[in-house]
Design a protein around this motif. Structure first.
Motif, PDB file in Angstrom:
ATOM      1  N   GLY A  27       0.834  -1.341  -0.154  1.00 16.47           N
ATOM      2  CA  GLY A  27      -0.059   0.095  -0.005  1.00 16.47           C
ATOM      3  C   GLY A  27       0.823   1.224  -0.109  1.00 16.47           C
ATOM      4  O   GLY A  27       2.181   1.319  -0.046  1.00 16.47           O
ATOM      5  N   ASN A  28       0.125   2.398   0.139  1.00 13.52           N
ATOM      6  CA  ASN A  28       1.071   3.718   0.126  1.00 13.52           C
ATOM      7  C   ASN A  28       2.060   3.949   0.965  1.00 13.52           C
ATOM      8  O   ASN A  28       1.768   3.495   2.412  1.00 13.52           O
ATOM      9  CB  ASN A  28       0.088   4.813   0.317  1.00 13.52           C
ATOM     10  N   GLY A  75      -5.004   7.524  -2.651  1.00 11.90           N
ATOM     11  CA  GLY A  75      -5.955   6.608  -3.222  1.00 11.90           C
ATOM     12  C   GLY A  75      -5.515   5.390  -2.568  1.00 11.90           C
ATOM     13  O   GLY A  75      -4.657   4.722  -1.756  1.00 11.90           O
ATOM     14  N   ALA A  76      -6.266   4.255  -3.212  1.00 10.56           N
ATOM     15  CA  ALA A  76      -6.107   2.768  -3.050  1.00 10.56           C
ATOM     16  C   ALA A  76      -5.381   1.798  -3.738  1.00 10.56           C
ATOM     17  O   ALA A  76      -5.337   0.636  -3.688  1.00 10.56           O
ATOM     18  CB  ALA A  76      -7.646   2.386  -2.835  1.00 10.56           C
ATOM     19  N   LEU A  77      -4.465   2.519  -4.684  1.00 14.92           N
ATOM     20  CA  LEU A  77      -3.611   1.825  -5.633  1.00 14.92           C
ATOM     21  C   LEU A  77      -2.737   0.879  -4.903  1.00 14.92           C
ATOM     22  O   LEU A  77      -2.150   1.396  -3.736  1.00 14.92           O
ATOM     23  CB  LEU A  77      -2.783   2.839  -6.614  1.00 14.92           C
ATOM     24  N   TYR A  83      -4.691   7.294 -12.483  1.00 11.34           N
ATOM     25  CA  TYR A  83      -3.364   7.137 -12.282  1.00 11.34           C
ATOM     26  C   TYR A  83      -2.498   6.977 -13.505  1.00 11.34           C
ATOM     27  O   TYR A  83      -1.195   6.821 -13.274  1.00 11.34           O
ATOM     28  CB  TYR A  83      -3.026   5.818 -11.276  1.00 11.34           C
ATOM     29  N   ASP A  84      -3.215   7.038 -14.610  1.00 13.11           N
ATOM     30  CA  ASP A  84      -2.341   6.824 -15.817  1.00 13.11           C
ATOM     31  C   ASP A  84      -1.146   8.070 -16.011  1.00 13.11           C
ATOM     32  O   ASP A  84      -1.350   8.981 -15.664  1.00 13.11           O
ATOM     33  CB  ASP A  84      -3.209   7.040 -17.051  1.00 13.11           C
ATOM     34  N   GLN A  85      -0.147   7.354 -16.278  1.00 16.28           N
ATOM     35  CA  GLN A  85       1.232   7.964 -16.579  1.00 16.28           C
ATOM     36  C   GLN A  85       1.727   8.513 -15.153  1.00 16.28           C
ATOM     37  O   GLN A  85       2.733   9.659 -15.205  1.00 16.28           O
ATOM     38  CB  GLN A  85       1.100   9.033 -17.642  1.00 16.28           C
ATOM     39  N   THR A  86       1.364   7.983 -14.010  1.00 16.07           N
ATOM     40  CA  THR A  86       1.965   8.520 -12.596  1.00 16.07           C
ATOM     41  C   THR A  86       2.837   7.655 -12.213  1.00 16.07           C
ATOM     42  O   THR A  86       2.630   6.294 -12.329  1.00 16.07           O
ATOM     43  CB  THR A  86       0.595   8.673 -11.835  1.00 16.07           C
ATOM     44  N   VAL A  87       4.050   7.876 -11.722  1.00 15.38           N
ATOM     45  CA  VAL A  87       5.149   7.192 -11.006  1.00 15.38           C
ATOM     46  C   VAL A  87       4.480   6.979  -9.631  1.00 15.38           C
ATOM     47  O   VAL A  87       4.090   7.853  -8.994  1.00 15.38           O
ATOM     48  CB  VAL A  87       6.262   7.809 -11.045  1.00 15.38           C
TER      49      VAL A  87
END
Length: 261
Positions: free
Chosen positions: A74-75, A192-194, A104-108
């Motif tokens: 997680g984060n 977020g929950a990524l 989240y696209d194109q996010t590191v």
């Protein structure tokens, strides 16, 4: 499916260390699969229907999936594996993400950091839509494509809910001149929950040098026939015993100063 494993927000450090002899199982001659250990707590069987298991080959490399679990970061969380991989030529990670929504696209969102015995490091960013994507590509409203050639799909099937699912492999190439001592996966995402999912890790090392083979100048396999082997047996080789040269007889008359006439 247990969604709780994808919504962790607590920050922490998960550390797993052990020498290669303790944490790895030799697969292919050039692969050293690393067991993920006790820190892997997310069952692959709860994610994939009929997914890979055991000591398995994916993308041409051997991975140790015998524990049947993946690691969910997680984060702010990270996981590290220590060992000693001399002249390592590559690191291969079965890596995807969960809850990878379109924003989240194109996010590191993380990185993989390799540490070597000389103290130097090599870091690879994990970018959504570049070398990282959603594992459950049939979920909807998620980033389901990867553009980086270093990341490739190595398994496809279905999730336990029947939607499409994948496993990707990230390749990190090395020049084979250093000893790799640590592999760390960091989730640097702050909102977020990524979650970053690690299902397997293997390190490639050079093949052992083959033993030199005797040359054969005879046609075909005639060097290995019984007659040829007998003709080269030790009993037919010239003796190597040293011989003592004969000494000339000593003239006693010349040693005492008298001569006969």
């Amino acid at each position: 499916m247990n969604a709780a494993i994808f919504t962790k927000s607590a920050k922490g450090l998960i550390l797993a260390s052990g020498l290669i002899a303790a944490s790895s199982i030799m697969g292919y001659a050039q692969d050293a699969p690393v067991a993920l250990g006790a820190q892997a707590t997310s069952p692959l069987s709860a994610m994939y229907s009929g997914g890979p298991s055991g000591i398995t080959t994916l993308g041409g490399h051997s991975f140790d999936l015998t524990a049947g679990n993946s690691i969910s970061l997680g984060n702010g969380q990270s996981v590290s594996f220590a060992g000693s991989w001399a002249n390592a030529t590559g690191a291969y990670l079965l890596l995807n993400s969960a809850n990878t929504y379109l924003w989240y696209d194109q996010t590191v969102v993380g990185n993989v950091t390799l540490t070597f015995s000389d103290g130097t490091t090599q870091s690879t960013d994990l970018m959504v839509g570049g070398n990282l994507r959603e594992w459950r590509t049939g979920a909807g409203f998620t980033v389901n494509l990867i553009a980086d050639p270093a990341a490739a799909q190595v398994w496809s099937g279905t999730a336990t809910d029947g939607s499409a699912a994948v496993i990707d492999m990230l390749t990190i190439s090395l020049d084979g001149t250093k000893t790799l001592t640590s592999v760390t996966v960091n989730d640097t995402n702050g909102w977020g929950a990524l979650a970053i999912l690690l299902a397997g890790l293997t390190i490639s090392t050079p093949d052992p040098a083959p033993a030199p083979q005797p040359t054969c100048s005879r046609p075909g396999n005639s060097c290995n026939t019984p007659a040829a082997e007998n003709s080269q047996a030790q009993k037919w080789l010239p003796s190597t015993t040293a011989t003592t040269p004969a000494t000339a007889p000593i003239d006693k008359h010349t040693t005492n100063g008298h001569h006969s006439k």
